[in-house]
Scaffold this motif. Structure first.
Motif, PDB file in Angstrom:
ATOM      1  N   VAL A   7       0.992   7.481  -7.251  1.00 51.29           N
ATOM      2  CA  VAL A   7       2.023   7.605  -6.219  1.00 51.29           C
ATOM      3  C   VAL A   7       3.340   7.981  -6.895  1.00 51.29           C
ATOM      4  O   VAL A   7       3.817   7.269  -7.781  1.00 51.29           O
ATOM      5  N   ILE A   8       3.920   9.109  -6.472  1.00 46.09           N
ATOM      6  CA  ILE A   8       5.186   9.595  -7.035  1.00 46.09           C
ATOM      7  C   ILE A   8       6.234   9.573  -5.932  1.00 46.09           C
ATOM      8  O   ILE A   8       6.203  10.389  -5.008  1.00 46.09           O
ATOM      9  N   ASP A   9       7.155   8.633  -6.017  1.00 41.06           N
ATOM     10  CA  ASP A   9       8.186   8.483  -4.984  1.00 41.06           C
ATOM     11  C   ASP A   9       9.367   7.757  -5.618  1.00 41.06           C
ATOM     12  O   ASP A   9       9.188   6.745  -6.300  1.00 41.06           O
ATOM     13  N   ASP A  10      10.590   8.270  -5.411  1.00 43.83           N
ATOM     14  CA  ASP A  10      11.761   7.652  -6.039  1.00 43.83           C
ATOM     15  C   ASP A  10      12.144   6.329  -5.385  1.00 43.83           C
ATOM     16  O   ASP A  10      12.973   5.587  -5.916  1.00 43.83           O
ATOM     17  N   ASN A  11      11.528   6.019  -4.241  1.00 47.14           N
ATOM     18  CA  ASN A  11      11.791   4.752  -3.554  1.00 47.14           C
ATOM     19  C   ASN A  11      10.828   3.695  -4.096  1.00 47.14           C
ATOM     20  O   ASN A  11       9.638   3.703  -3.784  1.00 47.14           O
ATOM     21  N   LYS A  12      11.357   2.787  -4.897  1.00 46.81           N
ATOM     22  CA  LYS A  12      10.512   1.772  -5.540  1.00 46.81           C
ATOM     23  C   LYS A  12       9.820   0.874  -4.528  1.00 46.81           C
ATOM     24  O   LYS A  12       8.665   0.468  -4.718  1.00 46.81           O
ATOM     25  N   ASP A  13      10.513   0.554  -3.427  1.00 43.54           N
ATOM     26  CA  ASP A  13       9.916  -0.316  -2.406  1.00 43.54           C
ATOM     27  C   ASP A  13       8.687   0.328  -1.779  1.00 43.54           C
ATOM     28  O   ASP A  13       7.674  -0.343  -1.524  1.00 43.54           O
ATOM     29  N   ILE A  14       8.775   1.651  -1.517  1.00 43.82           N
ATOM     30  CA  ILE A  14       7.634   2.363  -0.938  1.00 43.82           C
ATOM     31  C   ILE A  14       6.464   2.353  -1.921  1.00 43.82           C
ATOM     32  O   ILE A  14       5.316   2.099  -1.546  1.00 43.82           O
ATOM     33  N   CYS A  15       6.760   2.612  -3.188  1.00 44.32           N
ATOM     34  CA  CYS A  15       5.716   2.591  -4.215  1.00 44.32           C
ATOM     35  C   CYS A  15       5.029   1.225  -4.266  1.00 44.32           C
ATOM     36  O   CYS A  15       3.798   1.131  -4.305  1.00 44.32           O
ATOM     37  N   THR A  16       5.839   0.180  -4.270  1.00 44.68           N
ATOM     38  CA  THR A  16       5.294  -1.183  -4.360  1.00 44.68           C
ATOM     39  C   THR A  16       4.450  -1.526  -3.139  1.00 44.68           C
ATOM     40  O   THR A  16       3.369  -2.118  -3.258  1.00 44.68           O
ATOM     41  N   THR A  17       4.934  -1.126  -1.955  1.00 46.86           N
ATOM     42  CA  THR A  17       4.213  -1.425  -0.718  1.00 46.86           C
ATOM     43  C   THR A  17       2.879  -0.687  -0.659  1.00 46.86           C
ATOM     44  O   THR A  17       1.843  -1.271  -0.309  1.00 46.86           O
ATOM     45  N   ILE A  18       2.898   0.615  -0.994  1.00 43.68           N
ATOM     46  CA  ILE A  18       1.662   1.401  -0.983  1.00 43.68           C
ATOM     47  C   ILE A  18       0.669   0.840  -1.995  1.00 43.68           C
ATOM     48  O   ILE A  18      -0.522   0.678  -1.693  1.00 43.68           O
ATOM     49  N   LYS A  19       1.171   0.518  -3.177  1.00 42.91           N
ATOM     50  CA  LYS A  19       0.291  -0.020  -4.215  1.00 42.91           C
ATOM     51  C   LYS A  19      -0.350  -1.329  -3.765  1.00 42.91           C
ATOM     52  O   LYS A  19      -1.563  -1.542  -3.915  1.00 42.91           O
ATOM     53  N   GLY A  20       0.461  -2.217  -3.182  1.00 47.02           N
ATOM     54  CA  GLY A  20      -0.055  -3.501  -2.722  1.00 47.02           C
ATOM     55  C   GLY A  20      -1.095  -3.348  -1.629  1.00 47.02           C
ATOM     56  O   GLY A  20      -2.110  -4.047  -1.622  1.00 47.02           O
ATOM     57  N   TYR A  21      -0.836  -2.417  -0.711  1.00 39.64           N
ATOM     58  CA  TYR A  21      -1.776  -2.197   0.394  1.00 39.64           C
ATOM     59  C   TYR A  21      -3.103  -1.636  -0.113  1.00 39.64           C
ATOM     60  O   TYR A  21      -4.184  -2.135   0.248  1.00 39.64           O
ATOM     61  N   LEU A  22      -3.043  -0.610  -0.966  1.00 40.54           N
ATOM     62  CA  LEU A  22      -4.263   0.051  -1.430  1.00 40.54           C
ATOM     63  C   LEU A  22      -5.081  -0.821  -2.383  1.00 40.54           C
ATOM     64  O   LEU A  22      -6.303  -0.683  -2.459  1.00 40.54           O
ATOM     65  N   LYS A  23      -4.408  -1.723  -3.089  1.00 41.38           N
ATOM     66  CA  LYS A  23      -5.142  -2.632  -3.983  1.00 41.38           C
ATOM     67  C   LYS A  23      -6.088  -3.532  -3.204  1.00 41.38           C
ATOM     68  O   LYS A  23      -7.109  -3.977  -3.723  1.00 41.38           O
ATOM     69  N   ASN A  24      -5.745  -3.789  -1.937  1.00 43.06           N
ATOM     70  CA  ASN A  24      -6.630  -4.598  -1.091  1.00 43.06           C
ATOM     71  C   ASN A  24      -7.968  -3.920  -0.836  1.00 43.06           C
ATOM     72  O   ASN A  24      -8.939  -4.563  -0.431  1.00 43.06           O
ATOM     73  N   TYR A  25      -8.005  -2.590  -1.062  1.00 47.67           N
ATOM     74  CA  TYR A  25      -9.231  -1.827  -0.834  1.00 47.67           C
ATOM     75  C   TYR A  25      -9.805  -1.304  -2.162  1.00 47.67           C
ATOM     76  O   TYR A  25     -10.527  -0.308  -2.187  1.00 47.67           O
ATOM     77  N   ASN A  26      -9.439  -2.002  -3.233  1.00 52.01           N
ATOM     78  CA  ASN A  26     -10.008  -1.753  -4.569  1.00 52.01           C
ATOM     79  C   ASN A  26      -9.643  -0.400  -5.174  1.00 52.01           C
ATOM     80  O   ASN A  26     -10.380   0.138  -6.000  1.00 52.01           O
TER      81      ASN A  26
END
Length: 230
Positions: A7-26
Motif C-alpha cells: 500500500v503506497i499512500d502518504d496518509n499514514k492513518d489510511i495505510c494503518t487502517t487498510i493494513k489492519g483490515y486486510l490482516k484479518n483476512y490473512n
C-alpha cells in the motif's frame, strides 16, 4: 499461500487502517508513505499494489509509470479524484483498477480478491487468452490471432492491440496511447500512433471484414470496440 500487498499512500492513518483490515483476512501488507520508499520496495515480490495518486514529491501517476516497467502484478489506484479523465489517465499508465475515496472496505476487499483470482487463473495456460470478437490475444506467448490465423505484428502493434483490448470501449488520446505503448521517454513521434493503428487495421481487415476493432472517436482519440459485444 498468503498474498502480499503493498500500500503506497502518504496518509499514514489510511495505510494503518487498510493494513489492519486486510490482516484479518490473512494478507501480508507492507505500507509506505512516499515514492522513494516505494521504489526501494520493488526488490520484493508483491501480488498486488495499491497506489494513491496525490502524493508529495512524485504523484501516483508518475510513480505507476516507473513501477509498471518493473512489476506484473495488478495495480489498484485509490484516490479522492473522481473525474473520468483522472480514471482514464490512471488506467492508461498501467493501472488495473480505480477506487475513489472514501471507499467501503468490503468493496476494497472484493476488488482485491477479484484481481487476485484473475492472476491465479492466468497461471493456467488456457486462461492466458483474451478474446474480443474474432480476435484472441495469447498474453503468455505474446501472439494475437484473428479468425484462427496468427497476425504478423511488430512489438508495438502487439502492445497497442493488447492495451486497447484490455480497456475496451475506453477512449484514449494519441498521447495516452503513445505514453503507454512507446513510453514517455521514447524518441519516436506522436504520429507514429496513427501509422501503427493504420497498419493494424489493414492486417485485421484481411481476416475480418465485419469488424474494425479500433474505432476513431474524432477529437478525442481511439477505442477498442466490437459490434454487439458487451
Amino acid at each position: 499461500m498468503e498474498k502480499k500487498i503493498l500500500v503506497i499512500d502518504d496518509n499514514k492513518d489510511i495505510c494503518t487502517t487498510i493494513k489492519g483490515y486486510l490482516k484479518n483476512y490473512n494478507y501480508i501488507v507492507d505500507t509506505v508513505q512516499e515514492y522513494k520508499e516505494a521504489l526501494n520496495m520493488l526488490n520484493k515480490e508483491f501480488d498486488l499494489i495499491m497506489l494513491d495518486i496525490m502524493m508529495p514529491g512524485m504523484d501516483g501517476i508518475e510513480l505507476c509509470k516507473i513501477i509498471r516497467d518493473k512489476v506484473n502484478c495488478p495495480i489498484i489506484f485509490i484516490s479522492a479524484k473522481i473525474l473520468e479523465e483522472d480514471k482514464i489517465e490512471a488506467l492508461s499508465v498501467g493501472g488495473d483498477d480505480y477506487i475513489t475515496k472514501p471507499f467501503s472496505f468490503k468493496e476494497l476487499k472484493a476488488r482485491i480478491e477479484s484481481h487476485l483470482r484473475r492472476e491465479e487463473r492466468l497461471k493456467n495456460k488456457k486462461f492466458y487468452m483474451l478474446s474480443s470478437g474474432n480476435v484472441v490475444i495469447d498474453v503468455l506467448s505474446n501472439e494475437i490471432f484473428c479468425n484462427g490465423e496468427k497476425l504478423k505484428l511488430t512489438k508495438k502493434e502487439y502492445r497497442l492491440i493488447k492495451f486497447l483490448a484490455m480497456n475496451k470501449k475506453i477512449v484514449f488520446s494519441k498521447e495516452k496511447i503513445f505514453n503507454n505503448v512507446w513510453g514517455v521517454n521514447s524518441e519516436s513521434y506522436l504520429e507514429t500512433v496513427t501509422e501503427c493503428i493504420k497498419n493494424i487495421r489493414k492486417k485485421l481487415k484481411i481476416l475480418d471484414e465485419a469488424n474494425s476493432y479500433i474505432t476513431t472517436v474524432y477529437g478525442r482519440g481511439y477505442k477498442w470496440e466490437v459490434k454487439n459485444e458487451k
